[in-house]
Design an enzyme around this catalytic site. Structure first.
Site, PDB file in Angstrom:
ATOM      1  N   LYS A  62      26.732  39.439 -13.002  1.00  0.00           N
ATOM      2  CA  LYS A  62      25.149  39.517 -13.388  1.00  0.00           C
ATOM      3  C   LYS A  62      25.111  40.710 -14.897  1.00  0.00           C
ATOM      4  O   LYS A  62      23.928  40.591 -15.613  1.00  0.00           O
ATOM      5  CB  LYS A  62      24.443  40.086 -12.216  1.00  0.00           C
ATOM      6  CG  LYS A  62      23.804  39.199 -11.330  1.00  0.00           C
ATOM      7  CD  LYS A  62      23.293  39.096 -10.319  1.00  0.00           C
ATOM      8  CE  LYS A  62      22.798  38.701  -9.094  1.00  0.00           C
ATOM      9  NZ  LYS A  62      22.085  39.006  -8.206  1.00  0.00           N
TER      10      LYS A  62
ATOM     11  N   CYS B   4      41.666  39.146   2.356  1.00  0.00           N
ATOM     12  CA  CYS B   4      41.213  37.970   2.241  1.00  0.00           C
ATOM     13  C   CYS B   4      41.445  36.867   2.808  1.00  0.00           C
ATOM     14  O   CYS B   4      40.878  35.917   3.077  1.00  0.00           O
ATOM     15  CB  CYS B   4      40.493  37.819   0.703  1.00  0.00           C
ATOM     16  SG  CYS B   4      42.158  37.958  -0.809  1.00  0.00           S
TER      17      CYS B   4
ATOM     18  N   ASN C 262      24.065  41.390 -20.768  1.00  0.00           N
ATOM     19  CA  ASN C 262      25.045  41.937 -22.014  1.00  0.00           C
ATOM     20  C   ASN C 262      25.784  40.725 -22.711  1.00  0.00           C
ATOM     21  O   ASN C 262      26.288  41.363 -23.844  1.00  0.00           O
ATOM     22  CB  ASN C 262      25.873  42.985 -21.613  1.00  0.00           C
ATOM     23  CG  ASN C 262      25.229  43.958 -20.780  1.00  0.00           C
ATOM     24  OD1 ASN C 262      24.433  44.673 -21.963  1.00  0.00           O
ATOM     25  ND2 ASN C 262      25.516  43.980 -20.296  1.00  0.00           N
TER      26      ASN C 262
ATOM     27  N   GLU D  48      38.094  37.224  -7.218  1.00  0.00           N
ATOM     28  CA  GLU D  48      38.358  37.073  -6.013  1.00  0.00           C
ATOM     29  C   GLU D  48      38.056  37.467  -5.036  1.00  0.00           C
ATOM     30  O   GLU D  48      37.452  38.829  -5.123  1.00  0.00           O
ATOM     31  CB  GLU D  48      39.680  36.601  -6.020  1.00  0.00           C
ATOM     32  CG  GLU D  48      40.040  36.550  -4.456  1.00  0.00           C
ATOM     33  CD  GLU D  48      41.677  37.075  -4.146  1.00  0.00           C
ATOM     34  OE1 GLU D  48      42.398  36.829  -2.862  1.00  0.00           O
ATOM     35  OE2 GLU D  48      42.780  37.580  -5.236  1.00  0.00           O
TER      36      GLU D  48
END
Length: 342
Positions: A244, A296, A249, A262
């Site tokens: 975001k 993960c 920007n 990731e």
């Protein structure tokens, strides 16, 4: 140990140790009373200086041949495989709460693999050339690969030192420059990675080593006109906020930044009735609970016939989990150690 008896990790900008005198600590997860190291924390002045220095270093670094750049990382891999290996493993055990096995397959093996793979695949990239040229050879088509127009921000996680090594390195080996913001909970090992790269011949300024607060880093780096890429591994929440911030920007940038990230996942086991149940139980315990599940890739789901679960697998999993040892990271009989923090 007291702070006077442990390493102090500086910021490194343009090859020079830099000090803000704003100090952080990396605690041992299994022994909160003990600090593994202290470290300098970045501020906006340091980040801006690092950007300027990296962009200045980029011209010469990008002008080297791919073989010359590869040579740095191949030497770094040899150093990690040899004289630095056990220091990397020890820092990962004490600093990130890994058993000796988990430290070896991460801090040593995977780091070495990442650097060697990067060099090899850079060669493969350059082999991707137009298949045909004019028969009389008056025209020769050739693909050139150039780095991004700016710098890459590499924000790396606590759970794999190898990822900390890879995120700035994989961009840099292709001629880019990087600002590396390592995780505070992986600080000493990350500093060792940086020292290995310097010993291997990495020029000053090509990777700027910037410990400290992630938001303070991104508030400067991601707003800079020459921000050209984000290489990130970490939580979904943080990655969403960074994406975001980049989007907000877009009008400021010289070019569209590349974003590579990731985040966590929900890996699973799908079990057929023909499965080897002992192998299933052992693999599920390892997949779900090695390194306290802080990967993960950790197993979070299992899909299997209800009859198999009720008749064997549930009781076998409970029994196997009851037998594994929870203990300190430097106890070589521990299977599970402390989680990284609250």
């Amino acid at each position: 140990p007291s702070d006077d008896n442990i390493p102090h990790v500086p910021l490194i900008v343009n090859g020079q140790k830099t000090y803000t005198h704003h100090i952080g600590k990396q605690l041992m997860p299994h022994s909160h009373a003990n600090s593994l190291c202290t470290f300098e924390m970045l501020d906006s002045i340091v980040v801006n200086d690092a950007i300027d220095g990296a962009l200045e270093a980029k011209t010469q670094w990008a002008g080297l041949s791919q073989d010359e750049r590869n040579s740095v990382f191949l030497k770094a891999a040899a150093l990690a495989a040899g004289p630095w290996r056990q220091r990397l493993n020890a820092a990962t055990m004490l600093g990130q709460g890994k058993t000796v096995w988990q430290a070896e397959i991460d801090a040593a093996v995977e780091t070495i693999d990442f650097w060697r793979f990067a060099a090899r695949w850079s060669e493969k990239i350059y082999e991707m050339q137009p298949p045909e040229n004019e028969k009389n050879c008056t025209i020769w088509n050739r693909m050139e690969f150039r780095p991004l127009e700016g710098f890459v921000a590499a924000i790396t996680p606590f759970n794999f030192l190898a990822i900390g090594a890879n995120l700035p390195s994989s961009a840099v080996i292709m001629g880019n420059v990087a600002l590396w913001k390592p995780a505070e909970n992986a600080m000493l090992g990350s500093y060792y990675i940086y020292q290995i790269l310097k010993e291997a011949g990495l020029p000053d300024g090509v990777i700027q080593f910037l410990p400290g607060d992630g938001k303070a880093f991104s508030d400067v780096a991601l707003k800079h006109k020459m921000f050209a890429g984000l290489h990130f591994t970490g939580s979904t929440t943080v990655f969403n906020s960074l994406w975001k911030q980049v989007a907000e920007n877009l009008d400021n940038y010289k070019s569209y930044p590349r974003i590579v990230g990731e985040t966590g996942g929900k890996n699973f086991h799908v079990v057929h009735k023909s499965a080897d149940f002992k192998h299933l139980v052992n693999s599920t315990v390892r997949g779900a609970f090695e390194y306290q599940g802080q990967k993960c890739s950790a197993t979070s789901r299992m899909y299997l016939p209800a009859g198999i679960w009720n008749s064997f697998v549930k009781s076998a999993l409970v029994s196997e989990l009851a037998s594994v040892k929870l203990g300190a990271a430097d106890d070589f009989t521990s299977f599970i150690t402390a989680v990284i923090n609250e």
